[in-house]
Design an enzyme around this catalytic site. Structure first.
Site, PDB file in Angstrom:
ATOM      1  CB  CYS A   1      33.313   1.710 -22.020  1.00 18.50           C
ATOM      2  SG  CYS A   1      35.002   1.198 -22.107  1.00 18.50           S
TER       3      CYS A   1
ATOM      4  CB  CYS B   1      35.119   2.408 -25.606  1.00 17.76           C
ATOM      5  SG  CYS B   1      35.139   1.175 -24.272  1.00 17.76           S
TER       6      CYS B   1
END
Length: 104
Positions: free
Chosen positions: A31, A34
């Protein structure tokens, strides 16, 4: 204070048993947002050293914990203050904004 990574519900319960403000972060290695938020969490860890606890949960390694918190997208973070979980913080959040939300 370092950032704690948990993989089991038992570990999570142990780390949530604190009087400190907790920032619970759900993430995955693939991600992009993230990864961006990881830098912000490192800054928060340094800035609020000893005052907050940052707990990270990899949704791929611990899907049961993610399901319990109804995580539908990542990054997904929760502030937990005095054992009360607040509304999810979805997506990337800049350092200053997250810092204001914590209010330690």
């Amino acid at each position: 204070m370092s950032i704690v990574h948990v993989t089991t519900k038992k570990e999570l319960r142990e780390h949530l048993n604190t009087k400190k403000v907790v920032l619970l972060n759900f993430w995955a290695e693939w991600c992009g947002p993230c990864k961006m938020l990881a830098g912000v969490l490192n800054q928060l860890s340094e800035e609020f050293s000893g005052k907050i606890k940052i707990i990270k949960v990899n949704v791929e390694k611990s899907p049961d914990i993610a399901a319990e918190y109804k995580v539908m997208g990542i990054p997904n973070s929760r502030l937990i203050i005095h054992n009360k979980s607040y509304e999810p913080i979805i997506g990337y959040v800049p350092f200053e904004k997250l810092k204001q939300m914590i209010r330690v």
